[in-house]
Write a protein that holds these residues in place. Structure first.
Motif: not given
Length: 779
Positions: A256, A263, A268, A272, A276
């Motif tokens: 990711h 991302t 990011a 993100h 996460w």
């Protein structure tokens, strides 16, 4: 013994033995005794002579023997010297030594090689023994591994003492030890990996899934394998079972956030990546603690690492296994955004928030024993290399923001909506500057290292405060240059003079006073906040124990820090100092100066606006109307300006400074009216009544804004009351008062008491002067 001495002794002896004639009868006996004694003495003398001769002979023999030994030694020494010369001139010994060097060297090598082989044989046997116990019994495998590890450490110690000898052997044994440990961990990890694969990890319900015996058994074996490493390692050890369980999540993280996906961009990371990670922890938090918390507690609770959450809490152990990939992501992000100061500032805030989430939300301590400071977080790791860059970036932003604040159109305007009535109003710039400094505090208050925090305080916050202080001081200097005679001599523009017209001068000074007051109050409030109190205590503690005064903290010297913060740094006067002492003192001085100038400005204004009233010559008019008098026409403009100034200052200043300024100004007005009206003119009854009416009008305006403020005009009010005594009546009259005041001081004081002005500070002398201003008394 001389002959004379012998004759004397003989004579003494005969006198002793022959003292009477009867003694001659025993003469034969005496002669016989003397002969016997002589024989004994002769015998003793002969013995002594023989002993002496024998001793001399023995000494002679020893001397001859010693000389013989000396001759023999010298002969032997000569023989040895000759032989040494022969040997020295011969090549035979060197040739023999050289012929033996090679065989002896080979012999040593063979012996050393034999010992090496024995050592390597032991290493191989220990390695094989450790392997034989895996994966069934990791505890038994640790015994040969521990011996091998100890052997490796011993070899390294011996190598240091031998100046780095046997490099290949030491490296080989060290490599075998590390390889064995990796094999042991890989073997045990493979067993857990197989179990996890069979359970389809992580595709299990974290709320309902239970760990079976086989899974738990593999987990326990891996922990058992690591117990010695955990207990004796100087650094934090990642627990193997969590490392195995985290592998799938590490791969997902890389997919990711460290690939070509959107991302994965640096921007990011906060939106993100970090969310996460925390969401992952929240999802598995209860599952990990419920199933594995007991195992960790059983292994480590009663050990030296029992206080470290990374070994006691499964969630913290899982975080430790996941953090390396997050560190890698942060490093890649910093490298990709090198030179982007704005992004660095944003990233540091996101990192500190992320660290706080791990510390506060999941009790992660990073294996740090320091309970007070705790885990420094990823932020501290980044700041080791990037603090100076971050500091300069934040300083640049703060200074630019400050300059932008000062350039705004309303920066130098008073913010009347900042506080309610009775509170001092600062300028918009002062409010925005303190807000800016609060934002700077928010940027660094979560930083763990003291020197970093002190750098932010001094290099950014105190620097901006110094600049704003210089601005206020410059405003006061400009005001003085415009209003002073000396200043005007150097040239003042019409625009500058016009700006001070009306309430312009008061407004200029109120801006400085209100701004300085706002900053002082803000700094005092901050000094009572826990963050700055803690910083002050840390600074004091460090200043008292640091021997290197040239580097108290962050490369700053003791004198530099003391001059910028407080003069009591490093002293025992802890309770009377704060971080902002020097700055508060500077702003307080500007505030005091502004207040003084305000009082002077109001007083100066009074002298100007009352000028026409002071020169009014109609105090001797005669009129029958003394009750409904109108205010003197020359007083209309002073009252209007007085009301205007009171209205302005009541809105700009707080109650206390407002009263202080006006009390000083009204006391000077009292003196002006006393000197230039009361003591400079004669008054008829109607003139005195008119003066009383005018004074009441002034007091009425003052009382409207300052309750009991007219007390500053108290002495003049008492004087006017005395001045307005009637010519006739039942009470105290002008004539009666005059008679009493000129009788003596006692009568004068009694008169003042009857009039009701004894407590106002008027003296008998004052009363005589005041009553003397009535034309009736002059007549």
């Amino acid at each position: 013994m001389t002959t004379m001495e012998h004759d004397i002794r003989l004579e003494d002896y005969l006198d002793d033995k022959l003292q009477s004639t009867t003694d001659f009868d025993h003469l034969d006996t005496l002669l016989s005794s003397v002969e016997h004694q002589r024989s004994q003495l002769q015998s003793q003398l002969d013995d002594a002579t023989a002993a002496l001769a024998q001793a001399r002979q023995s000494e002679s023999d020893r001397q001859n023997a010693l000389m013989a030994q000396i001759d023999e030694f010298q002969s032997l020494q000569s023989s040895i010297d000759v032989r040494l010369q022969i040997i020295a001139s011969s090549d035979a010994p060197d040739e023999a030594i050289k012929r033996l060097e090679a065989p002896m060297g080979q012999l040593r090598k063979v012996d050393l090689a034999y010992k090496y082989l024995l050592l390597l044989q032991d290493v191989a046997e220990l390695r094989q023994e450790a392997r034989s116990h895996l994966p069934e019994s990791p505890k038994q495998a640790l015994e040969p591994y521990t011996k091998l590890k100890q052997l490796c450490l011993r070899l390294k110690e011996l190598q240091r003492n031998a100046d780095g000898a046997a490099v290949h052997l030491v490296n080989f044994v060290g490599g075998v030890t590390e390889t064995l440990w990796d094999e042991m961990k890989a073997t045990m990890s493979a067993e857990l990996e197989a179990v996890l694969k069979a359970r389809k990890w992580p595709n299990v319900d974290p709320d309902n899934a239970e760990v079976d015996e086989e899974w738990l058994g593999c987990f326990e074996k891996l922990i058992d394998l690591q117990v010695p490493e955990v207990l004796y390692s100087p650094t934090v050890v990642t627990l193997l079972p969590f490392e195995v369980m985290a592998q799938i999540f590490v791969k997902e993280f890389r997919f990711h956030f460290m690939s070509d996906k959107p991302t994965s961009t640096p921007q990011a990371i906060g939106a993100h990546c970090f969310p996460w990670f925390t969401a992952l922890l929240e999802k598995w938090e209860d599952f990990l603690r419920d199933n594995f918390g007991g195992v960790l507690a059983a292994r480590f609770a009663e050990t030296g690492v029992g206080e470290r959450m990374v070994y006691m809490d499964p969630v913290c152990g899982f975080i430790t296994a996941m953090l390396p990939v997050v560190r890698e992501k942060v490093r890649d992000t910093l490298e990709a955004t090198r030179g982007d100061a704005a992004f660095l500032s944003s990233l540091m805030g996101q990192l500190m928030s992320f660290d706080e989430t791990l510390r506060g939300g999941f009790a992660y301590d990073g294996g740090d024993d320091d309970v007070e400071e705790g885990w420094g977080g990823l932020t501290s790791e980044v700041l080791k290399d990037h603090f100076r860059t971050w500091l300069e970036a934040e300083k640049q932003f703060a200074v630019e923001r400050y300059q932008g604040i000062m350039k705004t159109q309303d920066a130098r305007m008073i913010d009347y909506d900042f506080a309610g009535a009775g509170k001092t109003k600062p300028t918009f710039a002062a409010v925005r500057v303190t807000d800016l400094l609060k934002n700077v505090t928010a940027q660094y208050e979560r930083v763990r290292r003291f020197s970093h925090k002190l750098r932010f305080l001094i290099d950014i916050q105190l620097t901006i405060l110094d600049e704003y202080h210089d601005h206020l001081r410059g405003t006061l200097e400009a005001y003085l240059s415009i209003t002073s005679t000396v200043g005007r001599a150097f040239g003042v523009t019409k625009e500058q003079i016009a700006a001070l017209e009306g309430t312009g001068a008061l407004e200029t000074l109120c801006k400085v006073y209100g701004s300085a007051d706002h900053v002082v109050n803000a700094l005092r409030d901050w000094s009572n906040e826990e963050f700055f109190i803690t910083m002050w205590e840390q600074l004091q503690s460090r200043a008292k124990v640091t021997e290197d005064q040239s580097n108290l903290a962050g490369g700053m010297s003791y004198d530099h820090v003391r001059n910028r913060t407080s003069a009591v740094v490093g002293t025992e006067d802890n309770d009377n100092g704060v971080l902002f002492d020097e700055t508060i003192a500077a702003y307080s001085a500007r505030r005091q100066t502004a207040q003084k100038l305000l009082s002077e400005a109001v007083a100066s204004s009074h002298h100007k606006i009352f000028r026409a009233y002071l020169h009014r010559a109609q105090w001797t008019t005669i009129s029958d109307e003394v009750d409904n008098l109108a205010i003197t026409a020359e007083l209309d403009e002073p009252l209007r300006i007085l009301k205007r100034d009171l209205d302005f200052l009541s809105r700009a200043l707080g109650t206390a400074p407002f009263r202080r300024v006006w009390r000083q100004a009204l006391e000077k007005l009292n003196d002006i009216l006393w000197t230039e009206v009361l003591m400079s003119h004669k008054f008829t009854a109607s003139g005195a009544a008119q003066f009383a009416r005018d004074l009441a009008a002034i007091e009425g305006v003052v009382e409207r804004y300052i309750p009991d403020g007219s007390s500053a005009l108290g002495s003049l009010s008492d004087a006017v009351r005395l001045l307005n005594l009637p010519l006739e009546g039942e009470g105290m009259t002008l004539k009666k008062a005059t008679d009493m005041v000129y009788t003596d001081n006692t009568e004068a004081k009694k008169m003042l008491e009857e009039v009701g002005v004894a407590d106002g500070g008027l003296t008998a002398a004052n009363a005589r002067q005041i009553l003397g201003r009535r034309v009736e008394n002059a007549e």
